[in-house]
Design a protein around this motif. Structure first.
Motif, PDB file in Angstrom:
ATOM      1  N   ASN B   6       0.839  -1.184   0.000  1.00 31.49           N
ATOM      2  CA  ASN B   6       0.000   0.000   0.000  1.00 31.49           C
ATOM      3  C   ASN B   6       0.885   1.249   0.000  1.00 31.49           C
ATOM      4  O   ASN B   6       1.548   1.540   0.985  1.00 31.49           O
ATOM      5  CB  ASN B   6      -0.886  -0.030   1.248  1.00 31.49           C
ATOM      6  CG  ASN B   6      -1.878   1.106   1.256  1.00 31.49           C
ATOM      7  OD1 ASN B   6      -1.674   2.115   0.585  1.00 31.49           O
ATOM      8  ND2 ASN B   6      -2.950   0.943   2.014  1.00 31.49           N
ATOM      9  N   PRO B   7       0.911   2.001  -1.120  1.00 30.22           N
ATOM     10  CA  PRO B   7       1.848   3.127  -1.222  1.00 30.22           C
ATOM     11  C   PRO B   7       1.501   4.291  -0.285  1.00 30.22           C
ATOM     12  O   PRO B   7       2.319   5.184  -0.112  1.00 30.22           O
ATOM     13  CB  PRO B   7       1.743   3.555  -2.684  1.00 30.22           C
ATOM     14  CG  PRO B   7       0.446   3.029  -3.155  1.00 30.22           C
ATOM     15  CD  PRO B   7       0.116   1.829  -2.331  1.00 30.22           C
ATOM     16  N   TYR B   8       0.298   4.266   0.291  1.00 27.46           N
ATOM     17  CA  TYR B   8      -0.077   5.359   1.196  1.00 27.46           C
ATOM     18  C   TYR B   8       0.472   5.163   2.608  1.00 27.46           C
ATOM     19  O   TYR B   8       0.518   6.094   3.389  1.00 27.46           O
ATOM     20  CB  TYR B   8      -1.606   5.476   1.288  1.00 27.46           C
ATOM     21  CG  TYR B   8      -2.219   6.088   0.059  1.00 27.46           C
ATOM     22  CD1 TYR B   8      -2.208   7.464  -0.132  1.00 27.46           C
ATOM     23  CD2 TYR B   8      -2.817   5.296  -0.914  1.00 27.46           C
ATOM     24  CE1 TYR B   8      -2.777   8.045  -1.255  1.00 27.46           C
ATOM     25  CE2 TYR B   8      -3.381   5.858  -2.049  1.00 27.46           C
ATOM     26  CZ  TYR B   8      -3.367   7.231  -2.211  1.00 27.46           C
ATOM     27  OH  TYR B   8      -3.928   7.794  -3.325  1.00 27.46           O
ATOM     28  N   ILE B   9       0.821   3.921   2.921  1.00 23.65           N
ATOM     29  CA  ILE B   9       1.312   3.671   4.273  1.00 23.65           C
ATOM     30  C   ILE B   9       2.805   3.954   4.322  1.00 23.65           C
ATOM     31  O   ILE B   9       3.586   3.316   3.634  1.00 23.65           O
ATOM     32  CB  ILE B   9       0.994   2.232   4.724  1.00 23.65           C
ATOM     33  CG1 ILE B   9      -0.533   2.083   4.759  1.00 23.65           C
ATOM     34  CG2 ILE B   9       1.619   1.941   6.092  1.00 23.65           C
ATOM     35  CD1 ILE B   9      -1.068   0.979   5.612  1.00 23.65           C
ATOM     36  N   PRO B  10       3.199   4.962   5.112  1.00 20.94           N
ATOM     37  CA  PRO B  10       4.604   5.352   5.149  1.00 20.94           C
ATOM     38  C   PRO B  10       5.436   4.355   5.940  1.00 20.94           C
ATOM     39  O   PRO B  10       4.902   3.583   6.740  1.00 20.94           O
ATOM     40  CB  PRO B  10       4.578   6.711   5.841  1.00 20.94           C
ATOM     41  CG  PRO B  10       3.314   6.733   6.633  1.00 20.94           C
ATOM     42  CD  PRO B  10       2.349   5.812   5.961  1.00 20.94           C
ATOM     43  N   SER B  45       5.809  12.224   6.957  1.00 24.91           N
ATOM     44  CA  SER B  45       4.534  11.995   7.608  1.00 24.91           C
ATOM     45  C   SER B  45       4.707  12.044   9.117  1.00 24.91           C
ATOM     46  O   SER B  45       5.586  11.383   9.661  1.00 24.91           O
ATOM     47  CB  SER B  45       4.081  10.601   7.175  1.00 24.91           C
ATOM     48  OG  SER B  45       2.751  10.391   7.470  1.00 24.91           O
ATOM     49  N   VAL B  46       3.902  12.849   9.763  1.00 23.04           N
ATOM     50  CA  VAL B  46       3.854  12.819  11.219  1.00 23.04           C
ATOM     51  C   VAL B  46       2.436  12.398  11.579  1.00 23.04           C
ATOM     52  O   VAL B  46       1.506  13.187  11.460  1.00 23.04           O
ATOM     53  CB  VAL B  46       4.174  14.191  11.848  1.00 23.04           C
ATOM     54  CG1 VAL B  46       4.208  14.075  13.366  1.00 23.04           C
ATOM     55  CG2 VAL B  46       5.483  14.735  11.325  1.00 23.04           C
ATOM     56  N   PRO B  47       2.265  11.124  11.960  1.00 20.58           N
ATOM     57  CA  PRO B  47       0.925  10.627  12.217  1.00 20.58           C
ATOM     58  C   PRO B  47       0.168  11.564  13.161  1.00 20.58           C
ATOM     59  O   PRO B  47       0.742  12.042  14.139  1.00 20.58           O
ATOM     60  CB  PRO B  47       1.171   9.269  12.878  1.00 20.58           C
ATOM     61  CG  PRO B  47       2.482   8.832  12.318  1.00 20.58           C
ATOM     62  CD  PRO B  47       3.288  10.094  12.151  1.00 20.58           C
ATOM     63  N   LYS B  48      -1.088  11.784  12.826  1.00 21.94           N
ATOM     64  CA  LYS B  48      -1.987  12.646  13.571  1.00 21.94           C
ATOM     65  C   LYS B  48      -1.811  14.122  13.241  1.00 21.94           C
ATOM     66  O   LYS B  48      -2.608  14.945  13.639  1.00 21.94           O
ATOM     67  CB  LYS B  48      -1.883  12.421  15.090  1.00 21.94           C
ATOM     68  CG  LYS B  48      -2.130  10.957  15.483  1.00 21.94           C
ATOM     69  CD  LYS B  48      -2.115  10.749  16.971  1.00 21.94           C
ATOM     70  CE  LYS B  48      -0.726  10.733  17.538  1.00 21.94           C
ATOM     71  NZ  LYS B  48      -0.057   9.417  17.349  1.00 21.94           N
ATOM     72  N   TYR B  49      -0.762  14.487  12.517  1.00 22.56           N
ATOM     73  CA  TYR B  49      -0.567  15.880  12.102  1.00 22.56           C
ATOM     74  C   TYR B  49      -0.673  16.050  10.595  1.00 22.56           C
ATOM     75  O   TYR B  49      -1.182  17.050  10.115  1.00 22.56           O
ATOM     76  CB  TYR B  49       0.768  16.418  12.612  1.00 22.56           C
ATOM     77  CG  TYR B  49       0.781  16.520  14.114  1.00 22.56           C
ATOM     78  CD1 TYR B  49       0.331  17.677  14.744  1.00 22.56           C
ATOM     79  CD2 TYR B  49       1.162  15.435  14.897  1.00 22.56           C
ATOM     80  CE1 TYR B  49       0.290  17.758  16.118  1.00 22.56           C
ATOM     81  CE2 TYR B  49       1.118  15.500  16.276  1.00 22.56           C
ATOM     82  CZ  TYR B  49       0.684  16.669  16.890  1.00 22.56           C
ATOM     83  OH  TYR B  49       0.631  16.737  18.245  1.00 22.56           O
ATOM     84  N   GLY B  50      -0.168  15.050   9.852  1.00 20.90           N
ATOM     85  CA  GLY B  50      -0.292  15.128   8.408  1.00 20.90           C
ATOM     86  C   GLY B  50       1.008  14.853   7.694  1.00 20.90           C
ATOM     87  O   GLY B  50       1.936  14.283   8.269  1.00 20.90           O
ATOM     88  N   GLU B  51       1.035  15.271   6.431  1.00 21.06           N
ATOM     89  CA  GLU B  51       2.180  14.985   5.591  1.00 21.06           C
ATOM     90  C   GLU B  51       2.643  16.270   4.915  1.00 21.06           C
ATOM     91  O   GLU B  51       1.859  17.176   4.685  1.00 21.06           O
ATOM     92  CB  GLU B  51       1.796  13.992   4.493  1.00 21.06           C
ATOM     93  CG  GLU B  51       1.388  12.635   5.004  1.00 21.06           C
ATOM     94  CD  GLU B  51       1.115  11.667   3.871  1.00 21.06           C
ATOM     95  OE1 GLU B  51       1.763  10.623   3.832  1.00 21.06           O
ATOM     96  OE2 GLU B  51       0.239  11.958   3.028  1.00 21.06           O
ATOM     97  N   PHE B  88       8.152   9.249   9.682  1.00 21.89           N
ATOM     98  CA  PHE B  88       7.591   8.356   8.673  1.00 21.89           C
ATOM     99  C   PHE B  88       7.759   8.994   7.297  1.00 21.89           C
ATOM    100  O   PHE B  88       7.584  10.203   7.140  1.00 21.89           O
ATOM    101  CB  PHE B  88       6.123   8.075   8.966  1.00 21.89           C
ATOM    102  CG  PHE B  88       5.937   7.141  10.117  1.00 21.89           C
ATOM    103  CD1 PHE B  88       5.995   5.771   9.908  1.00 21.89           C
ATOM    104  CD2 PHE B  88       5.736   7.617  11.404  1.00 21.89           C
ATOM    105  CE1 PHE B  88       5.833   4.884  10.963  1.00 21.89           C
ATOM    106  CE2 PHE B  88       5.587   6.746  12.473  1.00 21.89           C
ATOM    107  CZ  PHE B  88       5.629   5.377  12.250  1.00 21.89           C
ATOM    108  N   ARG B  90       7.197   8.374   2.852  1.00 16.79           N
ATOM    109  CA  ARG B  90       6.860   7.563   1.676  1.00 16.79           C
ATOM    110  C   ARG B  90       7.406   8.279   0.450  1.00 16.79           C
ATOM    111  O   ARG B  90       7.515   9.495   0.420  1.00 16.79           O
ATOM    112  CB  ARG B  90       5.367   7.260   1.578  1.00 16.79           C
ATOM    113  CG  ARG B  90       4.444   8.447   1.606  1.00 16.79           C
ATOM    114  CD  ARG B  90       2.988   8.000   1.651  1.00 16.79           C
ATOM    115  NE  ARG B  90       2.106   9.157   1.600  1.00 16.79           N
ATOM    116  CZ  ARG B  90       1.647   9.690   0.465  1.00 16.79           C
ATOM    117  NH1 ARG B  90       1.962   9.153  -0.702  1.00 16.79           N
ATOM    118  NH2 ARG B  90       0.871  10.756   0.496  1.00 16.79           N
ATOM    119  N   CYS B 233      -0.786  13.754  -2.336  1.00 18.11           N
ATOM    120  CA  CYS B 233      -0.533  12.323  -2.533  1.00 18.11           C
ATOM    121  C   CYS B 233       0.837  12.011  -3.112  1.00 18.11           C
ATOM    122  O   CYS B 233       1.478  11.064  -2.706  1.00 18.11           O
ATOM    123  CB  CYS B 233      -1.638  11.697  -3.390  1.00 18.11           C
ATOM    124  SG  CYS B 233      -1.623  12.191  -5.125  1.00 18.11           S
TER     125      CYS B 233
END
Ligand SMILES: Cc1cc2nc3c(=O)[nH]c(=O)nc-3n(C[C@H](O)[C@H](O)[C@H](O)COP(=O)(O)OP(=O)(O)OC[C@H]3O[C@@H](n4cnc5c(N)ncnc54)[C@H](O)[C@@H]3O)c2cc1C
Ligand code: SF4
Ligand code: SF4
Ligand code: FES
Lengths: 339, 265
Positions: B6-10, B45-51, B88, B90, B233
């Motif tokens: 899954n390319p969206y998962i960093p 990517s910082v989970p919960k903050y965004g990309e 994180f 991608r 994306c």
């Protein structure tokens, strides 16, 4: 192979199909329309043939099953990411001629633009099948004929047309033939499609850069309120924005979502430091219109807009998309004469 | 290229070291194994903050450098991280620079501010070529305090023709002052019809630098620029980066000027 079924037969067919599929179809919702006390046709899951709206075009698009307004992609915990679950049950989507053409546009972006297929789109898409609702007459706002999106000869399991209390089906899926044979009689059936609309557009073959400065766009600065409804109801619009949220005060658990985005709404082009690439409604209208009838074609070889007319039905400011296309076409022609 | 991933998962990447250039600009050296070329970018990517899309500013054995300006939600959070912790990522995404185009012959690179990041790898490669004296680099920062990659600047100035300038400086500053565009006419180019140029920086700086190069006699087809747009994306799906029939994340961010001059937002 064609079949004709009675109303009872149709009822049984739908009940039979709902054993295998979740059925996603246009449904008439009284009193939920654009203005108070008006009706709206929007998509929903159905179990019963009587719920399916076969005569009126839906105000909202079927695309919401493929590209939900808000879709959770994955969950975060402390140091882990977990992909959100997807419903794996097959879905049968009931849609019209223009919509089936729109599906090709959605696939084009999500499955064919770039080198990777969209993971989340794909995992829904592979479970979808389609039933084509024939068009006995043109809808009010549609211009599908001008866009070449008025007719389909493939891409559906079966078609449905309603005629004098009878139901006609063109069945493409071999596995369904015995079911239809059981419920009705064979007949010669071609899914109905329209060959003329009240609304017609002419699309310019090429658009010169000078059109960007043309005053045709100016009126939208005062008329358009940038609500984005035209994009949200459009079966060919695909844009989304990423959005992270966390649930708890300490921020330890959260999720990443994607939400439908509109190039007409403020913020679409915002970058850090207050930069914005298209500030005015006129620029955004120009960007949207050229995408639908020119830029998409330059990339993929065919036009994006399928002429369903939903954007016109949704606009609270009565802005007409086909009128704008025709204005664009005239401006391009006039430019050619002057050159 | 069909990877069943899954390319969206960093993926998680360790911060090997941090260089603090200014209060708002740090370079994070991130653990990374894989193909990357200068001009490409990662979604950080910082989970919960965004990309946030960030260009690679350096590439080496087992790492990539990301030079990040602290400007908002995601980047603020990135600055909270320390050596040994993880971010994180991608990617990499985008086309990047084709180094073979610049290795021989005369070249001018014009870069401003964080715009130096995407071309840092290109400049370093140019510094190692045999005709490095024909490689001219104009780098501009707002003020002496805003300078990035100070060590590289020193090294580059020994190896190639570097013009380092600042928009403004306090009294007593003995370096060059003025916008990068001011120095374009001064660069000694012998064969301007065949010389190549790269321009990276904020949109107005790019516009005026290209203008300066064209006035100097550069051919449009010999100029390359790197574009930045909003991106959600990096995969050609979200639509935000599209200009006309081009997607900056797929077809760019590096564009030949012949192409980019036709791209109107
Ligand atoms: C190809 C590319 C390469 C880049 N390389 C670098 C780099 O090497 N170093 C660096 O410091 N910055 C780089 N940027 C810019 C960087 O992506 C933005 O500064 C960052 O996204 C801001 O995020 P934030 O959440 O911290 O800021 P916020 O203040 O929270 O966001 C500010 C604004 O930025 C908008 N935004 C969201 N996504 C993006 C985006 N992808 N690009 C720009 N703005 C966005 C938000 O909508 C908001 O309006 C690059 C951008 C692109 C497109
Ligand atoms: S732009 Fe309007 S008419 Fe064209 S496909 Fe979208 S909603 Fe339908
Ligand atoms: S629906 Fe009408 S008012 Fe709303 S953004 Fe679209 S054109 Fe503008
Ligand atoms: S960043 Fe999403 S389409 Fe380019």
């Amino acid at each position: 192979m064609g079949f004709v079924l009675s109303e009872k037969g149709f009822e049984k067919l739908i009940r039979h199909l709902s054993d295998t599929y979740r059925l996603y179809a246009p449904v008439l919702k009284p009193g939920e329309g654009r203005f108070t006390d008006t009706d709206v046709v929007r998509y929903d899951f159905v179990k019963d043939s009587a719920e399916i709206e076969l005569s009126k075009k839906s105000d909202y698009s079927f695309k919401e099953i493929l590209t939900p307004l808000s879709e959770t992609l994955f969950y975060f915990t402390e140091q882990e990411m977990k992909e959100a679950d997807a419903d794996e049950q097959p879905v049968l989507v009931f849609l019209r001629n223009c919509d089936l053409h729109a599906l090709r546009r959605l696939d084009q972006i999500y499955l064919q633009n770039g080198t990777s297929q969209d993971w989340f789109y794909n995992r829904i898409r592979r479970n979808l099948s389609f039933a084509l609702i024939g068009c006995a007459e043109s809808c009010e706002d549609g211009f599908c004929v001008s866009m070449g999106a008025n007719k389909n000869v493939e891409g559906y399991l079966f078609s449905i047309d309603q005629e004098d209390g009878k139901f006609l089906f063109d069945v493409k899926d071999f596995s369904l033939l015995p079911v239809f044979a059981d419920l009705g009689n064979e007949a010669e059936v071609t899914p109905r499609f329209v060959t003329e609309n009240k609304v017609q557009v002419s699309i310019p073959e090429t658009v010169p850069n000078s059109i960007y400065q043309n005053p045709i766009w100016d009126e939208y600065n005062t008329r358009c309120i940038g609500c984005g409804r035209c994009n949200f109801v459009c079966p060919t619009c695909t844009c989304y924005t990423m959005q992270d949220v966390f649930y708890t005060e300490n921020g330890k658990v959260g999720e990443r979502r994607r939400v439908a985005a509109s190039c007409m709404v403020d913020g679409y082009t915002n970058v850090a430091g207050g930069g914005q690439y298209r500030k005015s409604s006129a620029e955004r209208m120009r960007f949207k219109v050229l995408h639908k009838v020119y830029d998409f074609r330059r990339r993929f070889g065919y036009d994006m807009c399928v002429g369903c007319g939903r954007c016109d039905m949704a606009c609270p400011e009565y802005i007409s998309f086909p009128v704008c296309i025709n204005k664009l076409n005239r401006a391009v022609k006039e430019g050619q004469i002057h050159e | 290229m069909s990877k069943l991933k899954n390319p969206y998962i960093p993926f998680s990447s360790r911060i090997l070291s941090i260089i603090r250039h200014t209060q708002k600009e740090y370079t994070f050296r991130m653990e990374y194994k894989g193909e990357v070329i200068p001009g490409q970018f990662f979604e950080v990517s910082v989970p919960k903050y965004g990309e946030a899309p960030i260009s690679v500013s350096g590439i080496g054995e087992g790492f990539v450098d990301l030079t990040i300006r602290k400007v908002g939600r995601v980047t603020d959070e990135v600055f909270e991280q320390y050596e040994g912790q993880s971010l994180f990522l991608r990617g990499p995404y985008g086309n990047g620079f084709d180094l073979s185009l610049y290795e021989t012959g005369e070249v001018i690179v014009v870069a401003g501010g964080t715009g130096v990041s995407p071309v840092r790898g290109v400049i370093s490669a140019l510094a190692e070529t045999t005709d490095a004296k024909d490689k001219h680099v104009i780098v501009g920062f707002k003020s002496p305090e805003d300078m990035l990659f100070r060590e590289d600047l020193k090294e580059w100035s020994d190896k190639l023709d570097l013009i380092l300038t600042v928009d403004g400086a306090p009294e007593g500053y003995d370096g060059k002052i003025g916008l990068v565009t001011r120095y374009i006419p001064e660069v000694p180019v012998r064969d301007v019809k065949n010389a190549r140029a790269i321009v990276v920086g904020p949109p107005p700086m790019m516009r005026f630098s290209v203008k300066g190069l064209l006035e100097k006699g550069f051919e449009e087809k010999n100029i390359w620029v790197s574009q930045e747009r909003k991106m959600c994306c990096g995969l050609g799906k979200c639509g935000h980066c599209r200009i006309g029939e081009k997607y900056v994340c797929l077809d760019g961010p590096v564009f030949n000027y012949v192409e980019s001059k036709e791209m109107i937002d």
